[in-house]
Design a protein around this motif. Structure first.
Motif, PDB file in Angstrom:
ATOM      1  N   ASN A 105       2.944 -57.909  30.231  1.00  0.00           N
ATOM      2  CA  ASN A 105       4.374 -57.927  30.581  1.00  0.00           C
ATOM      3  C   ASN A 105       5.135 -56.767  29.938  1.00  0.00           C
ATOM      4  OD1 ASN A 105       4.548 -58.696  27.918  1.00  0.00           O
ATOM      5  ND2 ASN A 105       5.535 -60.675  28.308  1.00  0.00           N
ATOM      6  N   VAL A 192       4.793 -67.016  26.080  1.00  0.00           N
ATOM      7  CA  VAL A 192       4.358 -67.520  27.379  1.00  0.00           C
ATOM      8  C   VAL A 192       3.807 -68.930  27.252  1.00  0.00           C
ATOM      9  CG1 VAL A 192       2.730 -67.164  29.276  1.00  0.00           C
ATOM     10  CG2 VAL A 192       3.938 -65.210  28.282  1.00  0.00           C
ATOM     11  N   GLU A 196       5.407 -72.020  29.193  1.00  0.00           N
ATOM     12  CA  GLU A 196       4.681 -72.558  30.350  1.00  0.00           C
ATOM     13  C   GLU A 196       3.801 -73.761  30.032  1.00  0.00           C
ATOM     14  OE1 GLU A 196       5.356 -71.555  33.238  1.00  0.00           O
ATOM     15  OE2 GLU A 196       6.364 -69.645  32.882  1.00  0.00           O
ATOM     16  N   ASP A 199       0.178 -74.770  31.796  1.00  0.00           N
ATOM     17  CA  ASP A 199       0.080 -73.950  33.014  1.00  0.00           C
ATOM     18  C   ASP A 199       0.059 -72.457  32.731  1.00  0.00           C
ATOM     19  OD1 ASP A 199       0.059 -76.178  34.648  1.00  0.00           O
ATOM     20  OD2 ASP A 199       2.235 -76.197  34.919  1.00  0.00           O
ATOM     21  N   TRP A 200       0.054 -72.080  31.459  1.00  0.00           N
ATOM     22  CA  TRP A 200       0.220 -70.658  31.139  1.00  0.00           C
ATOM     23  C   TRP A 200      -0.930 -69.785  31.634  1.00  0.00           C
ATOM     24  CZ3 TRP A 200      -2.530 -67.196  28.003  1.00  0.00           C
ATOM     25  CH2 TRP A 200      -3.570 -67.737  27.240  1.00  0.00           C
ATOM     26  N   GLN A 202      -2.267 -69.893  34.594  1.00  0.00           N
ATOM     27  CA  GLN A 202      -2.256 -69.787  36.055  1.00  0.00           C
ATOM     28  C   GLN A 202      -1.878 -68.368  36.497  1.00  0.00           C
ATOM     29  OE1 GLN A 202      -3.316 -72.353  38.054  1.00  0.00           O
ATOM     30  NE2 GLN A 202      -3.812 -73.193  36.028  1.00  0.00           N
ATOM     31  N   GLY A 204       0.019 -65.359  37.918  1.00  0.00           N
ATOM     32  CA  GLY A 204       1.454 -65.140  37.943  1.00  0.00           C
ATOM     33  C   GLY A 204       2.144 -65.551  36.658  1.00  0.00           C
ATOM     34  N   LYS A 205       1.466 -66.361  35.831  1.00  0.00           N
ATOM     35  CA  LYS A 205       2.030 -66.799  34.557  1.00  0.00           C
ATOM     36  C   LYS A 205       1.259 -66.231  33.371  1.00  0.00           C
ATOM     37  CE  LYS A 205       3.882 -71.154  36.376  1.00  0.00           C
ATOM     38  NZ  LYS A 205       3.887 -72.637  36.251  1.00  0.00           N
TER      39      LYS A 205
END
Length: 534
Positions: A105, A192, A196, A199-200, A202, A204-205
């Motif tokens: 990121n 992150v 999240e 779900d971190w 996944q 896109g994440k």
């Protein structure tokens, strides 16, 4: 403090050059820089602290990067860290992090990220199967943190500043630099994960710091990754796209390889000689630091019969390893009578008595031991052998069933999917189970530490003298003395049936260059690969 020299780039005051892919003379790069590889099973997780699978490690190695990474021969080379210093007592390591390292990121990767990540690995709340790895690394207070006796903040790791990481050990550990190449020690992004939750990981994440980013993941079907433009050495990454295809049937996978859908695939058992003859440039067999075995469940939940060492020895002696290797696999594997892989750096193979016996002698002794233990025609031994879905595992299990039948032992085969298999192993819900251990680092302790009473040790083997030997090895001038003695305890107590030691037996497209063939760990990195025009 003194600076350990791994390569010229790690000496004091010398900047580390970019690890550019070396394009061989005469190679012309293809316009399509993509690599598609085979996966037998679904990737359970892309979380470095919760993964315990070899295939998951292959994915994590692309999405994240640790302090150190490996070269084509498996030697440690700089990753996020460009160099490190060691104190005179060898108990303190200071890692110097490259300031250009970034998360996908765009945020900087800092020493604080490693502190958070190592604490997260050791924290009991994470429930990591690899929390014990922090103990094996001998990081200060690791055992107390893992057991919940101390807070994660007490772990012997701290950020001196954003680009300087200090690690304190409880005992000198010569192979410590090899251990920080393992995926469980990789950094994860705290912001992150906290934003999240579970779900971190996944698409896109997930935010990683490796050469690739996760673009899609259809569980049990495919996983795709694209080049990470924020990776510190992105300018020198040639391979743009990586894709793993899950194909549970190895024969179907080979067919798809020949159709051009895969660039690398395992050769099914027994087919290597034919494939090598037909495709001499594509079929390979190289040493691979994994050992294949059947584990005995020695826990309270395990069968009473297996608590008798005579029964365990009888079953091991009955295993016809030469038949497995020469008739079924036929790919350069070696029969195994011990646990540690023969090709591990520095390992000295111990002398184990039953390894030198003929198979007829083993069978004779096995029958006598089983009779001593009270089993025979009037009281047959009945057990279940569990294995995960794979044609090779099935062939070996069917053969083993016949070998055991020669003893009068009735073995029922139980084939389950990988997730079910691992769940049952972790909860000791099995009699005997197919298992393989692949080295976490290139040193024999990675195999032997598995059977510590505090190790991963799914069969719950517990031997105080074995644990003591491995404790002593950490400070030994020649740890092979302790390793040899530990291997002999395994041969005497037989908590497993060693069967064979791996070779990597694959078909590799001749369009793909850069895959390691001289690294016994067989750790590959997409950033080292390129595709040529054919």
């Amino acid at each position: 403090m003194k600076r350990l020299i791994l390569t010229t780039a790690l000496t004091m005051g010398i900047a580390f050059p970019a690890l550019a892919v070396e394009i061989a003379p005469g190679d012309k790069l293809a316009a399509n820089q993509s690599y598609t590889f085979w996966l037998l099973d679904a990737i359970k997780t892309a979380d470095p602290h919760k993964n315990s699978d070899v295939e998951g490690s292959d994915i994590i190695r692309q999405l994240f990067e640790g302090l150190l990474t490996s070269d084509a021969k498996g030697a440690p080379v700089p990753g996020v860290a460009t160099s490190f210093d060691i104190s005179d007592d060898k108990l303190t390591y200071i890692f110097h992090l490259r300031p250009e390292a970034k998360w996908s990121n765009g945020d900087p990767v800092t020493a604080g990220d490693f502190v958070y990540s190592w604490r997260r690995l050791a924290n009991p709340e994470t429930a990591s199967e690899y929390a014990w790895f922090m103990e094996l690394m001998n990081v200060e207070n690791a055992s107390a943190v893992v057991k919940g006796e101390k807070k994660p903040e007490d772990l012997g790791v701290q950020a001196i500043d954003d680009h300087t990481l200090e690690v304190k050990l409880t005992t000198p550990t010569p192979y410590f630099p090899k251990m920080v190449m393992h995926g469980s020690t990789y950094p994860v992004n705290q912001k992150v994960i906290e934003a999240e939750g579970d779900d971190w990981t996944q698409p896109g994440k997930l935010v990683g710091n490796g050469a690739y980013v996760l673009t899609s993941h259809d569980l049990g079907v495919q996983i795709s990754m694209d080049k990470n433009p924020n990776y510190w050495d992105a300018d020198n990454v040639v391979m743009e796209h990586l894709k793993g295809l899950t194909v549970n049937d190895n024969n179907v996978a080979l067919t798809r390889y020949k159709a051009g859908e895969l660039d690398r695939v395992q050769i099914p058992a027994g087919q290597y000689p034919a494939q090598k003859k037909e495709f001499p440039e594509q079929a390979i067999s190289i040493p691979y630091s994994c050992s294949y075995a059947y584990l005995f469940n020695l826990s309270e939940k395990g069968p009473e019969a297996l608590k008798d060492v005579r029964v365990r020895k009888a079953l091991s002696y009955a295993m016809q390893r030469d038949v497995i290797v020469d008739k079924i696999l036929q790919g350069g594997q070696k029969p195994s009578y011990n646990w540690s892989h023969w090709a591990i750096e520095g390992f000295q193979m111990p002398e184990i008595d039953y390894a030198s016996w003929s198979q007829a002698e083993r069978l004779e002794k096995a029958k006598a031991l089983l009779a001593e233990a009270g089993y025979g025609p009037d009281k047959p031994l009945k057990l279940t052998l569990q294995y995960n879905t794979d044609d090779n595992h099935k062939k070996i299990a069917v053969a083993a069933q016949q070998f055991f039948k020669q003893l009068g032992v009735q073995v029922e085969l139980n084939n389950v999917e990988w997730k079910v298999h691992t769940d049952r192993l972790q909860s000791q819900d099995f009699d005997m189970a197919r298992y393989a251990w692949c080295a976490d680092y290139n040193e024999a302790s990675t195999f032997l530490d598995y059977f510590r009473s505090t190790g991963m040790n799914y069969g719950k083997f517990n031997n105080a003298e074995f644990d003591k030997l491995l404790d002593e090895s950490k400070a030994s001038e020649d740890p092979n003395v302790q390793y040899t003695a530990a291997e002999k305890i395994l041969a005497e107590e037989m908590p497993l049936i060693p069967i064979y030691q791996y070779a990597k037996v694959d078909m590799i497209s001749d369009a793909i260059k850069g895959l390691p063939t001289e690294n016994v760990m067989n750790d590959w990195l997409g950033k080292d690969l390129y595709r040529i025009e054919k």
